[in-house]
Scaffold this active site. Structure first.
Site, mmCIF file in Angstrom:
data_model
loop_
_atom_site.group_PDB
_atom_site.id
_atom_site.type_symbol
_atom_site.label_atom_id
_atom_site.label_comp_id
_atom_site.label_asym_id
_atom_site.label_seq_id
_atom_site.Cartn_x
_atom_site.Cartn_y
_atom_site.Cartn_z
ATOM 1 N N GLU C 128 0.835 -1.197 0.000
ATOM 2 C CA GLU C 128 0.000 0.000 0.000
ATOM 3 C C GLU C 128 0.873 1.251 0.000
ATOM 4 O OE1 GLU C 128 -3.242 0.012 2.725
ATOM 5 O OE2 GLU C 128 -3.434 2.184 2.637
ATOM 6 N N CYS C 181 8.279 -10.485 6.080
ATOM 7 C CA CYS C 181 9.319 -11.073 6.921
ATOM 8 C C CYS C 181 8.719 -11.748 8.153
ATOM 9 C CB CYS C 181 10.321 -10.011 7.361
ATOM 10 S SG CYS C 181 11.090 -9.206 5.961
#
Lengths: 77, 339, 339, 77
Positions: C128, C181
């Site tokens: 985003e 991650c």
């Protein structure tokens, strides 16, 4: 014909990323010494050579169409 | 498992078991310049059990552009690199046992350190030390990872005794006058790229994932957008004196070593390189001149002003460093220019 | 020229003129996590004139394994990443004007910062924000460099308005549930490799060597020894709403943005993503479960324990974060899992 | 035949670095949806596709011998 690629400072000396020349039948050592004479390339005896992306010794014979690359080992760190 | 390593443990190539293996290992890093400070930081953050780092220089202003463990304060304090590195590494990870050795990576030192070392990282700036590492690697069966860079160009190769070719197979002799950061310059992305390759291979070896270890020789040029990896299956040289059947470990031998001698009462050190051979003084003069060094010469020798010291280089590679009695410092100056 | 940058000035791609150009530039770094701290360090050491770095999080223990500016002390002090980064960057190079902004990289903030920025570095952890950067890049004609990594895998692409395709050309829509991650793990060599590529491109752009800027999309996997660079000449999409002729900069529009609302009196924040669409709750549950998260669910929703907070995710991507009233913190938690 | 390469987590899902299959005449979108069904691949609509190391859109047609690669964009940083 053979495509001969130059890495790092060799490229600057030759003035091009690659040369097209006929090296078929020559050994790596012969090609090195010819290029040395023509372009005044420094320290070619310890420059690594690859034929078709595979490490090759100085007495390897180059065949028609082979791609040769000269990769100088450097010591910076 | 510690929260600290959670993201690394999540990575399937490492996992909990791998993390415990990393924790049990001892890595020897030779050099604490650009590659050494970078590798040491990655491995310290990764939680390696013990790290020993060897370096002979102190932190200088021109190091700050690329040597990631050091700050302006370390320059002002003229701290030895190994000591400055140790300080920062401890602040990063107090779990890791860091040992800093301020000194030259001689064969004697490396042979003394070899017991218990699982892996050696190459972060030196000259081929002579690399050939010593290479012989120690073969003699004591310790893998090591070659890495080097100049300008935007760099390379790496993993050497595993009994499995891969060794550096002496590839080079056969120490290249005289290899490009160094002091003659070709260096940008820090090239350093980072070599570190990325060296430390990825290090992690694979530390978790004992030998299948994944890269077998190719990587070289790249980040400015010219080049990347190649060469197959090395034909590179092993049966007659190699470092890894062949008739091996003698030539670079552990006193004869094949750069000799440094203080010239009595003259504030001068004489350097006699192991690989005696013709140095093209004319080319070297042109190269150093274009880099802004003050150079004077004749067909027999070249004189170069290097800050407080002056180096005189002879055709056979021998040199005199005027203005110092410090053998290690003199050798460091010599190798910065002649690699 | 300063001795400090001498090795970089020696590199022919930079030189004295290039170093002066670098000195005159202002770089905006979005994110101070792994990629952001690495890029900021490289560019600070390289002597960029001004660096502005934006981040909304504080330093946590699990960051230390790969985020190179931070130490254990920063974790203990719960320092905001931008503040901790600023402190270290100043110690590294007091020549560089560092500005740290602790906050969310909203379209408003980025549009406000755009004036005078020469280059944006992508170091965010979600698509985003990248799409917002991409629209800001097109609207204000500022190049930016995409970079991302998960596990041992990573990628980079340089985006120059009016010249290259943009991120919206490549993706056409924000990928829902990209790997992060926190879901795929990460090893620090992959981070270093992305940084090497991003900062090499950055230096080329800062010295205005546009000919050398990489035009390919690079991706690599260091554990699997893969490296590819894709030609992108066919990637430009004429109908692209970010860079095409009929552009509307959709991601600068309030409608296309993740909405966060504090639910009154409930210590809960509601997250409504911009890209509403089916989330596969079953797959997500399996994935999070195998990562060690405590997950409960039914066909309509999934509840995940995340430290002091609990996240409830619905099929349409909407979520409730229980245990906080902090909008930015809640969005950060959401994007860590859903990318 | 076509060599189809999978990067990152797609490789884990498929269980191989590449597959050899016949995709000639199909569009990228068709191949994606077939693979999606067979291997339960996640989020293929936003996976980037390369044909012979060149970015390709979903409506590009694959030819005999083309090498196809699927490269998922990731958001970690």
């Amino acid at each position: 014909m053979n495509k001969v690629l130059f890495f790092a400072h060799l490229r600057d000396v030759v003035g091009a990323e690659f040369l097209s020349l006929d090296a078929a039948g020559k050994t790596v050592a012969q090609l090195k010494s010819e290029l040395c004479e023509k372009y005044d390339l420094p320290r070619m005896e310890t420059v690594m050579t690859a034929i078709n992306e595979e490490f090759s010794s100085n007495d390897e014979v180059i065949h028609e169409g082979d791609e040769v690359a000269f990769i100088p080992p450097v010591s910076g760190g | 498992m510690n929260e600290r390593y959670s993201r690394q443990v999540l990575f399937p190539g490492i996992g909990k078991e791998g993390q415990e293996k990393i924790r049990g290992k001892h890595v020897l890093i030779i050099g604490a310049g650009a590659l050494g400070s970078g590798s040491a930081e990655v491995l310290t953050r990764a939680g390696v059990g013990r790290i020993t780092i060897v370096d002979r220089d102190y932190v200088e202003e021109s190091n700050l552009q690329r040597q990631q463990l050091y700050t302006e304060e370390d320059v002002l304090g003229k701290l030895p690199k190994a000591a400055a590195a140790e300080k920062r590494l401890r602040a990063i990870n107090s779990d890791v046992e860091i040992r800093a050795i301020i000194g030259d990576a001689t064969p004697e030192l490396l042979e003394e350190l070899a017991a218990g070392i699982d892996l050696m990282m190459d972060a030196t700036d000259n081929f002579e030390t690399r050939m010593v590492m290479n012989d120690v690697s073969q003699k004591y069966k310790i893998p090591w990872i070659y890495g080097a860079c100049v300008g935007s160009y760099g390379m790496s190769f993993s050497i595993i005794p009994g499995k891969t070719p060794c550096l002496n197979c590839l080079l056969r002799t120490i290249p005289l006058q290899g490009m160094t950061c002091d003659t070709g310059g260096i940008i820090s992305p090239a350093v980072q790229m070599v570190i990325a390759h060296q430390t990825a291979e290090a992690l694979k070896m530390l978790v004992e994932d030998w299948e994944s270890v890269r077998t190719t020789f990587v070289s790249f040029d980040l400015w010219r957008n080049q990347y190649t990896s060469l197959k090395m299956s034909k590179a092993k040289f049966a007659g190699c004196l470092s890894c062949g059947e008739e091996r003698t470990y030539p670079y552990l031998d006193h004869e094949n070593r750069t000799k440094t001698t203080v010239l009595c009462g003259r504030d001068t050190v004489q350097i006699r390189p192991s690989n005696q051979g013709e140095v093209s003084l004319e080319k070297l003069a042109g190269q150093l001149g274009s880099l802004g060094y003050q150079v004077k010469g004749n067909p027999y020798l070249l004189s170069v002003e290097m800050g407080p010291e002056r180096m005189v280089i002879f055709q056979d590679g021998r040199a005199l460093i005027h203005g110092t009695k410090d053998l290690t410092h003199a050798k460091s100056i010599y190798q910065r220019i002649l690699g």
